[in-house]
Design an enzyme around this catalytic site. Structure first.
Site, PDB file in Angstrom:
ATOM      1  N   HIS A 248       0.554   4.432  -2.599  1.00 40.15           N
ATOM      2  CA  HIS A 248       0.282   5.813  -2.177  1.00 40.15           C
ATOM      3  C   HIS A 248       1.407   6.757  -2.582  1.00 40.15           C
ATOM      4  O   HIS A 248       1.161   7.933  -2.847  1.00 40.15           O
ATOM      5  CB  HIS A 248       0.058   5.861  -0.661  1.00 40.15           C
ATOM      6  CG  HIS A 248      -1.331   5.478  -0.252  1.00 40.15           C
ATOM      7  ND1 HIS A 248      -2.136   6.271   0.540  1.00 40.15           N
ATOM      8  CD2 HIS A 248      -2.074   4.382  -0.546  1.00 40.15           C
ATOM      9  CE1 HIS A 248      -3.301   5.691   0.718  1.00 40.15           C
ATOM     10  NE2 HIS A 248      -3.288   4.524   0.077  1.00 40.15           N
TER      11      HIS A 248
ATOM     12  N   HIS B  46      -5.735  -5.792  -2.760  1.00 38.17           N
ATOM     13  CA  HIS B  46      -6.520  -5.823  -1.532  1.00 38.17           C
ATOM     14  C   HIS B  46      -6.755  -7.249  -1.042  1.00 38.17           C
ATOM     15  O   HIS B  46      -7.439  -7.439  -0.033  1.00 38.17           O
ATOM     16  CB  HIS B  46      -7.860  -5.113  -1.742  1.00 38.17           C
ATOM     17  CG  HIS B  46      -7.759  -3.618  -1.721  1.00 38.17           C
ATOM     18  ND1 HIS B  46      -8.846  -2.772  -1.904  1.00 38.17           N
ATOM     19  CD2 HIS B  46      -6.694  -2.800  -1.532  1.00 38.17           C
ATOM     20  CE1 HIS B  46      -8.449  -1.523  -1.843  1.00 38.17           C
ATOM     21  NE2 HIS B  46      -7.142  -1.511  -1.617  1.00 38.17           N
TER      22      HIS B  46
ATOM     23  N   ASN C  36      -3.304   9.084   4.281  1.00 34.75           N
ATOM     24  CA  ASN C  36      -1.995   8.487   4.565  1.00 34.75           C
ATOM     25  C   ASN C  36      -1.719   8.286   6.048  1.00 34.75           C
ATOM     26  O   ASN C  36      -0.656   7.763   6.413  1.00 34.75           O
ATOM     27  CB  ASN C  36      -0.880   9.359   3.966  1.00 34.75           C
ATOM     28  CG  ASN C  36      -0.874   9.325   2.456  1.00 34.75           C
ATOM     29  OD1 ASN C  36      -1.293   8.360   1.843  1.00 34.75           O
ATOM     30  ND2 ASN C  36      -0.412  10.410   1.844  1.00 34.75           N
TER      31      ASN C  36
ATOM     32  N   VAL D 253       1.074  10.071  -6.029  1.00 34.34           N
ATOM     33  CA  VAL D 253       1.267  11.489  -5.716  1.00 34.34           C
ATOM     34  C   VAL D 253       2.689  11.886  -6.118  1.00 34.34           C
ATOM     35  O   VAL D 253       3.662  11.400  -5.558  1.00 34.34           O
ATOM     36  CB  VAL D 253       1.047  11.767  -4.220  1.00 34.34           C
ATOM     37  CG1 VAL D 253       1.159  13.263  -3.935  1.00 34.34           C
ATOM     38  CG2 VAL D 253      -0.321  11.249  -3.779  1.00 34.34           C
TER      39      VAL D 253
ATOM     40  N   ARG E 108       0.833  -1.207   0.000  1.00 32.75           N
ATOM     41  CA  ARG E 108       0.000   0.000   0.000  1.00 32.75           C
ATOM     42  C   ARG E 108       0.872   1.262   0.000  1.00 32.75           C
ATOM     43  O   ARG E 108       0.548   2.261  -0.643  1.00 32.75           O
ATOM     44  CB  ARG E 108      -0.910  -0.020   1.228  1.00 32.75           C
ATOM     45  CG  ARG E 108      -1.860   1.170   1.335  1.00 32.75           C
ATOM     46  CD  ARG E 108      -2.775   1.021   2.538  1.00 32.75           C
ATOM     47  NE  ARG E 108      -3.662   2.169   2.669  1.00 32.75           N
ATOM     48  CZ  ARG E 108      -3.829   2.863   3.783  1.00 32.75           C
ATOM     49  NH1 ARG E 108      -3.158   2.540   4.875  1.00 32.75           N
ATOM     50  NH2 ARG E 108      -4.664   3.885   3.811  1.00 32.75           N
TER      51      ARG E 108
END
Length: 326
Positions: A66, A191, A93, A70, A62
């Site tokens: 993330h 997931h 976050n 970005v 994960r």
């Protein structure tokens, strides 16, 4: 934990095919001369870490996602702000895990090859190894990334796909990053590992339309289980597995859960209601599709790993990953 010989050959062929399409500024075995053996060093360190805490595997996967969404895969998620305005300070976050793990590995790498290997590449290797040590596919990671030196909370708030988004919304977030709808449904398969805190999905259980009701698309017994587990909308402390079938194994359990109406997040459940992503979920509901999922996942992870990659003289190689930027 290694794949069967048949599966291994399939995955090896997929990786070889991908090599011919790799971006010129990212490459396989980038550190063969400048820091030989670095990927083995990282994997060995992670093996020891996972032995102590198996749950951190999903956290590192994960973490990489993330970071990449970005400003690209540049380890900007690691940067800190005295004013609380960095990416890591954004609400999506706040539950990320893996900072200390990446920093500890970076220290080992620095001891072997000072100022050669980027934090961003270590994060990509760690995500790959998290999958491998969860009985998922092994694959080569393109390397040669450099680290960014800008991290802004507002970009994390605007660029990360929402947990309650439908397929139309999610596809737009992925398209901005040059990722396809197939990348969306395939990467959602990550997931199959990990958990989510109750506030990320509790509105589906307690207040779906604002009148204290439950999402009618949720399988009834699953909804009752979530109701009993969370005990209310704002139970931040409690977590629930994202995969209702197998919680720590990289397999098809996530798709089987979604197919059965047990997708935890609204963005998970949304996949079965779209004709295209729903068709993929249906195929992946079959145990015989594991090799196909593994091969697809390799492609999509490499695609994601190319987002905004800084190479050449762009960016920097940091001695430590979590420096302050203000």
């Amino acid at each position: 934990m290694a794949p069967s010989s048949t599966r291994f050959l399939i995955l090896l062929a997929a990786a070889s095919l991908l090599a011919s399409f790799a971006r010129a500024d990212l490459q396989y075995d980038f550190y063969n001369t400048s820091c030989p053996g670095v990927e083995t060093l990282v994997r060995d360190a992670l093996n020891a870490t996972f032995a102590a805490d198996s749950t951190i595997r999903s956290g590192l996967l994960r973490f990489h996602f993330h970071d990449c969404f970005v400003r690209g895969c540049d380890a900007s998620i690691m940067l800190q702000s005295h004013n609380g305005t960095a990416e890591k300070d954004a609400n999506p976050n706040l539950t990320l895990r893996g900072y200390e793990v990446i920093e500890a590995i970076k220290a080992k790498v620095e001891a072997a090859c000072p100022l050669v290997v980027s934090c961003a590449d270590i994060m990509a290797m760690a995500a790959r190894d998290a999958v491998y040590f969860s009985e998922g596919p092994d694959y080569q990671v393109e390397t040669g990334r450099r680290d960014g030196n800008v991290s802004m909370m507002e970009e994390a708030l605007s660029d990360l796909p929402p947990a309650d988004g439908n397929v139309t919304v999610l596809t737009k977030f992925f398209a901005v990053k040059n990722l396809t709808m197939k990348d969306l449904v395939v990467l959602s398969g990550a997931h199959t590992l990990g958990v989510s805190h109750c506030p990320s999905f509790s509105h589906r259980v307690y207040n779906y339309t604002g009148v204290g009701d439950e999402d009618p698309s949720m399988e009834a017994e699953y909804g009752q289980s979530l109701n009993a587990t969370c005990g209310g909308l704002d139970n931040v402390a409690t977590v629930v597995p994202l995969d209702a079938v197998t919680t720590e194994k990289f397999d098809l359990g996530y798709y089987q859960s979604v197919y059965a109406g047990k997708g935890l997040l609204q963005s998970d459940d949304a996949l079965r209601h779209d004709s295209l992503t729903g068709a993929y979920v249906g195929v992946m509901n079959n145990a015989s599709s594991l090799d196909t999922f593994f091969a697809d996942f390799i492609v999509s992870m490499i695609n994601m790993g190319r987002i905004g990659a800084r190479t050449g003289t762009d960016g920097e190689i940091r001695e430590t990953c979590g420096i302050y930027v203000d």
